[in-house]
Design a protein around this motif. Structure first.
Motif, PDB file in Angstrom:
ATOM      1  N   GLY A 195       3.138   1.185  -4.470  1.00 23.36           N
ATOM      2  CA  GLY A 195       3.658   0.846  -3.141  1.00 23.36           C
ATOM      3  C   GLY A 195       2.546   0.387  -2.223  1.00 23.36           C
ATOM      4  N   GLY A 196       1.417   1.086  -2.262  1.00 21.37           N
ATOM      5  CA  GLY A 196       0.259   0.700  -1.461  1.00 21.37           C
ATOM      6  C   GLY A 196      -0.301  -0.641  -1.882  1.00 21.37           C
ATOM      7  N   TYR A 197      -0.348  -0.880  -3.180  1.00 25.54           N
ATOM      8  CA  TYR A 197      -0.861  -2.155  -3.702  1.00 25.54           C
ATOM      9  C   TYR A 197       0.030  -3.315  -3.261  1.00 25.54           C
ATOM     10  N   LEU A 198       1.355  -3.152  -3.403  1.00 26.22           N
ATOM     11  CA  LEU A 198       2.270  -4.221  -2.997  1.00 26.22           C
ATOM     12  C   LEU A 198       2.198  -4.483  -1.493  1.00 26.22           C
ATOM     13  N   THR A 199       2.047  -3.426  -0.722  1.00 24.92           N
ATOM     14  CA  THR A 199       1.920  -3.592   0.724  1.00 24.92           C
ATOM     15  C   THR A 199       0.618  -4.309   1.065  1.00 24.92           C
ATOM     16  N   ALA A 200      -0.469  -3.936   0.400  1.00 21.81           N
ATOM     17  CA  ALA A 200      -1.754  -4.617   0.624  1.00 21.81           C
ATOM     18  C   ALA A 200      -1.644  -6.096   0.263  1.00 21.81           C
ATOM     19  N   CYS A 201      -0.898  -6.420  -0.785  1.00 27.80           N
ATOM     20  CA  CYS A 201      -0.703  -7.822  -1.161  1.00 27.80           C
ATOM     21  C   CYS A 201       0.098  -8.574  -0.109  1.00 27.80           C
ATOM     22  N   GLN A 202       1.053  -7.896   0.530  1.00 25.89           N
ATOM     23  CA  GLN A 202       1.822  -8.524   1.602  1.00 25.89           C
ATOM     24  C   GLN A 202       0.946  -8.806   2.816  1.00 25.89           C
ATOM     25  N   ILE A 203       0.037  -7.877   3.099  1.00 24.27           N
ATOM     26  CA  ILE A 203      -0.832  -8.024   4.272  1.00 24.27           C
ATOM     27  C   ILE A 203      -1.879  -9.099   4.037  1.00 24.27           C
TER      28      ILE A 203
END
Length: 99
Positions: A78-86
């Motif tokens: 979840g953190g990785y996908l969010t970082a990719c969105q940012i």
């Protein structure tokens, strides 16, 4: 006399066992799911749980274990996908390390 003798060894053994039904009864879970939200197809299709910026607060992202899946690995992804969105460059930087 057996009281407090230095050679006396006490062995206590406790084992707790439960099933999905035990979790449902005592924790009020759905089909034994004890990590976060219930693991149903509807939950994974929920638009509100996708890693994206919130419309009302543009720089606030929902992330964590309930965005992808349960537990520690779910929180990490979840953190990785969010970082990719940012930052789109995160996928290019971190992606090769995950292989």
């Amino acid at each position: 006399s057996g009281k407090g003798s230095p050679t006396t060894v006490v062995h206590d053994h406790f084992q707790e066992v439960g099933t999905a039904l035990t979790n449902d009864y005592y924790l009020g879970t759905y089909r034994g799911a004890v990590y976060g939200l219930g693991h149903t197809p509807q939950r994974f299709a929920e638009y509100a749980l996708q890693p994206k910026p919130m419309k009302s607060l543009p720089n606030l992202y929902l992330t964590g274990q309930d965005v992808v899946t349960c537990g520690i690995t779910g929180a990490m992804m979840g953190g990785y996908l969010t970082a990719c969105q940012i930052s789109k460059g995160v996928a290019l930087t971190v992606g090769p390390l995950m292989v």
